[in-house]
Design a protein around this motif. Structure first.
Motif, PDB file in Angstrom:
ATOM      1  N   VAL A   1       0.852  -1.166   0.000  1.00 25.84           N
ATOM      2  CA  VAL A   1       0.000   0.000   0.000  1.00 25.84           C
ATOM      3  C   VAL A   1       0.897   1.227   0.000  1.00 25.84           C
ATOM      4  N   THR A   2       0.536   2.190  -0.827  1.00 29.50           N
ATOM      5  CA  THR A   2       1.308   3.417  -0.948  1.00 29.50           C
ATOM      6  C   THR A   2       0.487   4.586  -0.434  1.00 29.50           C
ATOM      7  N   LEU A   3       1.127   5.522   0.211  1.00 26.22           N
ATOM      8  CA  LEU A   3       0.450   6.720   0.690  1.00 26.22           C
ATOM      9  C   LEU A   3       0.662   7.830  -0.325  1.00 26.22           C
ATOM     10  N   ARG A   4      -0.453   8.343  -0.871  1.00 31.15           N
ATOM     11  CA  ARG A   4      -0.409   9.485  -1.790  1.00 31.15           C
ATOM     12  C   ARG A   4      -1.197  10.606  -1.154  1.00 31.15           C
ATOM     13  N   GLY A   5      -0.489  11.605  -0.687  1.00 31.64           N
ATOM     14  CA  GLY A   5      -1.166  12.663   0.052  1.00 31.64           C
ATOM     15  C   GLY A   5      -1.712  12.084   1.339  1.00 31.64           C
ATOM     16  N   ARG A   6      -3.037  12.097   1.470  1.00 33.08           N
ATOM     17  CA  ARG A   6      -3.688  11.524   2.658  1.00 33.08           C
ATOM     18  C   ARG A   6      -4.483  10.277   2.299  1.00 33.08           C
ATOM     19  N   THR A   7      -4.171   9.673   1.156  1.00 33.52           N
ATOM     20  CA  THR A   7      -4.933   8.525   0.671  1.00 33.52           C
ATOM     21  C   THR A   7      -4.041   7.297   0.521  1.00 33.52           C
ATOM     22  N   LEU A   8      -4.531   6.162   0.991  1.00 38.61           N
ATOM     23  CA  LEU A   8      -3.819   4.898   0.798  1.00 38.61           C
ATOM     24  C   LEU A   8      -4.224   4.314  -0.553  1.00 38.61           C
ATOM     25  N   VAL A   9      -3.241   3.923  -1.339  1.00 41.18           N
ATOM     26  CA  VAL A   9      -3.485   3.390  -2.678  1.00 41.18           C
ATOM     27  C   VAL A   9      -2.871   1.992  -2.753  1.00 41.18           C
ATOM     28  N   SER A  10      -3.661   1.048  -3.234  1.00 36.26           N
ATOM     29  CA  SER A  10      -3.156  -0.328  -3.352  1.00 36.26           C
ATOM     30  C   SER A  10      -2.148  -0.423  -4.488  1.00 36.26           C
ATOM     31  N   ASN A  11      -1.406  -1.524  -4.490  1.00 34.38           N
ATOM     32  CA  ASN A  11      -0.482  -1.796  -5.583  1.00 34.38           C
ATOM     33  C   ASN A  11      -0.552  -3.276  -5.916  1.00 34.38           C
ATOM     34  N   SER A  12       0.209  -3.698  -6.894  1.00 31.91           N
ATOM     35  CA  SER A  12       0.128  -5.097  -7.339  1.00 31.91           C
ATOM     36  C   SER A  12       0.526  -6.065  -6.223  1.00 31.91           C
ATOM     37  N   GLY A  13       1.420  -5.654  -5.345  1.00 33.51           N
ATOM     38  CA  GLY A  13       1.838  -6.513  -4.242  1.00 33.51           C
ATOM     39  C   GLY A  13       0.727  -6.766  -3.234  1.00 33.51           C
ATOM     40  N   THR A  14      -0.015  -5.712  -2.885  1.00 35.17           N
ATOM     41  CA  THR A  14      -1.099  -5.901  -1.914  1.00 35.17           C
ATOM     42  C   THR A  14      -2.241  -6.707  -2.512  1.00 35.17           C
ATOM     43  N   VAL A  15      -2.515  -6.494  -3.783  1.00 28.45           N
ATOM     44  CA  VAL A  15      -3.564  -7.277  -4.453  1.00 28.45           C
ATOM     45  C   VAL A  15      -3.154  -8.747  -4.510  1.00 28.45           C
ATOM     46  N   ALA A  16      -1.876  -9.002  -4.781  1.00 32.63           N
ATOM     47  CA  ALA A  16      -1.383 -10.387  -4.831  1.00 32.63           C
ATOM     48  C   ALA A  16      -1.520 -11.057  -3.462  1.00 32.63           C
ATOM     49  N   LEU A  17      -1.235 -10.334  -2.386  1.00 32.81           N
ATOM     50  CA  LEU A  17      -1.404 -10.904  -1.044  1.00 32.81           C
ATOM     51  C   LEU A  17      -2.853 -11.285  -0.782  1.00 32.81           C
ATOM     52  N   LEU A  18      -3.769 -10.409  -1.173  1.00 26.84           N
ATOM     53  CA  LEU A  18      -5.193 -10.709  -0.971  1.00 26.84           C
ATOM     54  C   LEU A  18      -5.642 -11.939  -1.748  1.00 26.84           C
ATOM     55  N   ASN A  19      -5.071 -12.134  -2.928  1.00 27.37           N
ATOM     56  CA  ASN A  19      -5.493 -13.224  -3.800  1.00 27.37           C
ATOM     57  C   ASN A  19      -4.708 -14.518  -3.602  1.00 27.37           C
ATOM     58  N   ASP A  20      -3.743 -14.516  -2.699  1.00 27.79           N
ATOM     59  CA  ASP A  20      -2.931 -15.709  -2.462  1.00 27.79           C
ATOM     60  C   ASP A  20      -3.722 -16.705  -1.610  1.00 27.79           C
ATOM     61  N   PRO A  21      -4.121 -17.844  -2.184  1.00 24.14           N
ATOM     62  CA  PRO A  21      -4.933 -18.795  -1.434  1.00 24.14           C
ATOM     63  C   PRO A  21      -4.224 -19.369  -0.206  1.00 24.14           C
ATOM     64  N   ALA A  22      -2.907 -19.398  -0.221  1.00 20.29           N
ATOM     65  CA  ALA A  22      -2.167 -19.920   0.931  1.00 20.29           C
ATOM     66  C   ALA A  22      -2.302 -19.004   2.151  1.00 20.29           C
ATOM     67  N   LEU A  23      -2.586 -17.731   1.929  1.00 21.15           N
ATOM     68  CA  LEU A  23      -2.705 -16.775   3.030  1.00 21.15           C
ATOM     69  C   LEU A  23      -4.152 -16.564   3.465  1.00 21.15           C
ATOM     70  N   ASP A  24      -5.097 -17.107   2.736  1.00 22.92           N
ATOM     71  CA  ASP A  24      -6.526 -16.993   3.058  1.00 22.92           C
ATOM     72  C   ASP A  24      -7.034 -15.556   2.957  1.00 22.92           C
ATOM     73  N   GLY A  25      -6.284 -14.697   2.293  1.00 27.30           N
ATOM     74  CA  GLY A  25      -6.689 -13.347   1.938  1.00 27.30           C
ATOM     75  C   GLY A  25      -7.491 -12.574   2.959  1.00 27.30           C
ATOM     76  N   GLY A  26      -8.623 -12.059   2.491  1.00 27.41           N
ATOM     77  CA  GLY A  26      -9.454 -11.199   3.316  1.00 27.41           C
ATOM     78  C   GLY A  26      -9.998 -11.865   4.559  1.00 27.41           C
ATOM     79  N   GLU A  27     -10.303 -13.135   4.487  1.00 28.70           N
ATOM     80  CA  GLU A  27     -10.828 -13.838   5.667  1.00 28.70           C
ATOM     81  C   GLU A  27      -9.805 -13.838   6.801  1.00 28.70           C
ATOM     82  N   ALA A  28      -8.542 -14.006   6.459  1.00 27.39           N
ATOM     83  CA  ALA A  28      -7.495 -13.998   7.482  1.00 27.39           C
ATOM     84  C   ALA A  28      -7.359 -12.609   8.099  1.00 27.39           C
ATOM     85  N   ILE A  29      -7.521 -11.578   7.292  1.00 28.42           N
ATOM     86  CA  ILE A  29      -7.441 -10.208   7.812  1.00 28.42           C
ATOM     87  C   ILE A  29      -8.583  -9.953   8.785  1.00 28.42           C
ATOM     88  N   ILE A  30      -9.784 -10.365   8.426  1.00 29.23           N
ATOM     89  CA  ILE A  30     -10.939 -10.166   9.308  1.00 29.23           C
ATOM     90  C   ILE A  30     -10.759 -10.960  10.601  1.00 29.23           C
TER      91      ILE A  30
END
Length: 89
Positions: A1-30
């Motif tokens: 995630v990159t900070l632009r001004g006062r806004t957090l912007v995703s990047n290809s790395g953060t999207v890849a983490l969310l979509n990695d089935p080994a990490l259980d993505g969003g469910e693991a974050i929740i």
């Protein structure tokens, strides 16, 4: 995630983490956010900073959805955010 001004912007790395089935993505974050709030509500000092006492599950889900959205997981938090929420994040 990159900070632009006062806004957090995703990047290809953060999207890849969310979509990695080994990490259980969003469910693991929740799950992690919910565990944090379970412990936080037990702490008599830190719990004073929470204004809405609807439980660890609800708090964890809201924070988790916000993180997922900021990581590039779509408008999962924005779509469920109450119209009367105190502030934009």
């Amino acid at each position: 995630v990159t900070l632009r001004g006062r806004t957090l912007v995703s990047n290809s790395g953060t999207v890849a983490l969310l979509n990695d089935p080994a990490l259980d993505g969003g469910e693991a974050i929740i799950r992690a956010c919910t565990r944090f709030y379970q412990k936080m509500f037990l702490d008599s000092h830190i719990s004073k900073f929470v204004f809405l006492d609807d439980g660890a599950r609800k708090h964890g889900e809201r924070l988790g959805l916000w993180i997922i959205e900021k990581m590039g997981g779509g408008d999962v938090w924005t779509s469920v955010r109450p119209a009367d929420a105190r502030q934009r994040s």
